[in-house]
Design a protein around this motif. Structure first.
Motif, mmCIF file in Angstrom:
data_model
loop_
_atom_site.group_PDB
_atom_site.id
_atom_site.type_symbol
_atom_site.label_atom_id
_atom_site.label_comp_id
_atom_site.label_asym_id
_atom_site.label_seq_id
_atom_site.Cartn_x
_atom_site.Cartn_y
_atom_site.Cartn_z
ATOM 1 N N ARG A 4 34.991 44.329 45.215
ATOM 2 C CA ARG A 4 34.828 44.894 43.875
ATOM 3 C C ARG A 4 36.182 45.440 43.451
ATOM 4 O O ARG A 4 36.840 46.158 44.219
ATOM 5 N N ARG A 6 38.282 47.499 40.410
ATOM 6 C CA ARG A 6 38.257 48.298 39.187
ATOM 7 C C ARG A 6 39.618 48.126 38.511
ATOM 8 O O ARG A 6 40.649 48.511 39.066
ATOM 9 N N GLN A 32 30.623 38.778 38.680
ATOM 10 C CA GLN A 32 30.008 39.735 37.759
ATOM 11 C C GLN A 32 31.077 40.654 37.186
ATOM 12 O O GLN A 32 32.049 40.989 37.872
ATOM 13 N N THR A 34 31.307 44.380 35.060
ATOM 14 C CA THR A 34 30.602 45.565 34.566
ATOM 15 C C THR A 34 31.557 46.382 33.717
ATOM 16 O O THR A 34 32.611 46.813 34.191
ATOM 17 N N ASP A 46 34.710 46.818 36.081
ATOM 18 C CA ASP A 46 34.560 46.486 37.499
ATOM 19 C C ASP A 46 34.262 44.998 37.619
ATOM 20 O O ASP A 46 33.333 44.493 36.976
ATOM 21 N N THR A 48 33.181 42.041 40.251
ATOM 22 C CA THR A 48 32.702 41.644 41.574
ATOM 23 C C THR A 48 33.151 40.209 41.795
ATOM 24 O O THR A 48 32.825 39.324 40.993
ATOM 25 N N THR A 78 32.183 45.169 48.950
ATOM 26 C CA THR A 78 30.885 45.485 48.373
ATOM 27 C C THR A 78 29.825 44.556 48.949
ATOM 28 O O THR A 78 30.120 43.433 49.340
ATOM 29 N N GLU A 80 26.888 44.338 47.069
ATOM 30 C CA GLU A 80 25.980 44.142 45.945
ATOM 31 C C GLU A 80 25.713 42.656 45.716
ATOM 32 O O GLU A 80 26.534 41.796 46.050
ATOM 33 N N PRO A 82 25.365 40.048 42.910
ATOM 34 C CA PRO A 82 25.574 39.825 41.477
ATOM 35 C C PRO A 82 24.372 39.159 40.828
ATOM 36 O O PRO A 82 23.758 38.253 41.392
ATOM 37 N N SER A 114 27.251 50.484 44.401
ATOM 38 C CA SER A 114 28.299 50.085 45.347
ATOM 39 C C SER A 114 28.735 51.282 46.195
ATOM 40 O O SER A 114 29.919 51.513 46.418
#
Length: 210
Positions: A4, A6, A32, A34, A46, A48, A78, A80, A82, A114
């Motif tokens: 991930r 940022r 992904q 965000t 963010d 992914t 991460t 997560e 997506p 996350s």
């Protein structure tokens, strides 16, 4: 590997596409995006991504930061998924078994943000009531978050704080006498957009749980 990122960049037409192109040239597959904020002429998103091989965070940061206008605020692993809807899945499980509402919240909420782990503590005593599987057995002393007092972890409003390398989020659970605490050992501090998202989920869970 799944990462991930940022990233902060100028908030102007085409800037997001430029970031995407740069990630593509570096071999990253964007899974992904965000949106966290659009303020003061800059955007913070963010990303992914699936990154080929075992690229370390510093290498990723260095290769992106050479692009004018792009600032990499953090890179961290991460787990997560997506495209998933973990908020809805969590609320479905809570509604199905409301007697376990707060335990379910603690177990599932790290995947929403996350984070690495979460715990629920008593707002009054700071006693640990429930913890997710990666959480420490105690919040102070050996194996815990050294230097963090119960009073620091149970503010009156949703808050972010830090303890050593851990980035923490603390949210009171309305009507339950509990505080939910999330930790992110790697990566940036929790963004206010993440704090707002968690607070809404906690509010709904507290209504169902009561």
């Amino acid at each position: 590997m799944m990462l991930r990122l940022r990233v902060s960049f100028p908030d102007r037409p085409g800037a997001l596409g430029q970031v995407a192109r740069v990630l593509g040239t570096l071999g990253a597959d964007i899974l992904q995006v965000t949106v966290l904020e659009r303020e003061t002429g800059r955007a913070v998103d963010d990303f992914t991504v699936a990154w080929p091989g075992a690229a370390d965070a510093e290498t990723v940061r260095e290769r992106l930061s050479v692009v004018p206008g792009i600032r990499v605020e953090a890179v961290w692993p991460t787990r997560e998924i997506p495209g998933a809807a973990p908020d809805y899945d969590l609320l479905k499980h809570v509604a199905t078994e409301p007697a376990r509402a707060f335990a379910t919240l603690v177990d599932a909420v790290p995947g929403l943000l996350s984070a690495e782990w979460a715990v629920a503590v008593s707002s009054g005593s700071g006693e640990l009531v429930h913890r997710s599987w990666q959480a420490p057995a105690a919040l102070d002393g050996e194996g815990g978050l050294l230097g963090v007092k119960a009073g620091d972890l149970t503010p009156l409003r949703p808050s972010t704080l830090a303890s050593g390398s851990h980035r923490l989020m603390s949210l009171p659970v309305p009507g339950a006498g509990l505080h939910l605490i999330l930790a992110r050992p790697e990566g940036p501090s929790f963004h206010r957009a993440e704090l707002d998202r968690a607070a809404r989920v906690v509010e709904i869970v507290s209504i169902i749980g009561r």
